[in-house]
Design an enzyme around this catalytic site. Structure first.
Site, PDB file in Angstrom:
ATOM      1  N   ASP A  42       1.846 -42.187  20.934  1.00  0.00           N
ATOM      2  CA  ASP A  42       2.504 -42.768  21.954  1.00  0.00           C
ATOM      3  C   ASP A  42       3.847 -42.897  22.035  1.00  0.00           C
ATOM      4  O   ASP A  42       4.446 -43.093  20.636  1.00  0.00           O
ATOM      5  CB  ASP A  42       2.135 -44.520  21.998  1.00  0.00           C
ATOM      6  CG  ASP A  42       0.763 -44.848  22.888  1.00  0.00           C
ATOM      7  OD1 ASP A  42       0.096 -43.991  22.996  1.00  0.00           O
ATOM      8  OD2 ASP A  42       0.234 -45.988  22.246  1.00  0.00           O
ATOM      9  N   ASP A  60      -1.675 -41.506  29.197  1.00  0.00           N
ATOM     10  CA  ASP A  60      -1.926 -43.003  29.911  1.00  0.00           C
ATOM     11  C   ASP A  60      -1.706 -43.468  31.457  1.00  0.00           C
ATOM     12  O   ASP A  60      -2.051 -43.995  32.373  1.00  0.00           O
ATOM     13  CB  ASP A  60      -0.628 -44.392  28.394  1.00  0.00           C
ATOM     14  CG  ASP A  60      -1.713 -44.103  26.931  1.00  0.00           C
ATOM     15  OD1 ASP A  60      -2.834 -43.240  27.178  1.00  0.00           O
ATOM     16  OD2 ASP A  60      -1.122 -44.263  26.511  1.00  0.00           O
TER      17      ASP A  60
END
Length: 93
Positions: A42, A60
């Site tokens: 991330d 995402d």
């Protein structure tokens, strides 16, 4: 589940195709990270004042946008199914 939906849902609906494609692409992107690196990377991290938004990545974003497209498609399909079909007056002749 994605392949089942692709087979059973209306392929003429662009939101369905885009939604399923984005969800599948995002899921595969996260899977590749998990297999290759052992964790999902991330890299987008946002702070607003003292508030910290959870970190996320492009995969995402694709999953989220794809889910929203599918919800919009299901809503639109349900709404169209509830509306009575209108016939033109000259169709009865």
């Amino acid at each position: 589940l994605i392949f089942y939906l692709l087979k059973t849902l209306d392929r003429e609906e662009p939101f369905v195709l885009w939604g399923l494609g984005l969800v599948l692409g995002g899921a595969l992107g996260n899977l590749v990270d998990r297999v290759r690196l052992g964790a999902v990377v991330d890299f987008l991290d946002a702070h607003v004042g003292d508030y910290h938004w959870p970190a996320f990545n492009v995969a995402d974003i694709c999953i989220t946008l794809g889910t929203m497209a599918l919800i919009a498609s299901f809503y639109q399909t349900t709404r169209q199914a509830r509306q009575p079909r209108r016939t033109r007056p000259d169709d009865d002749v």
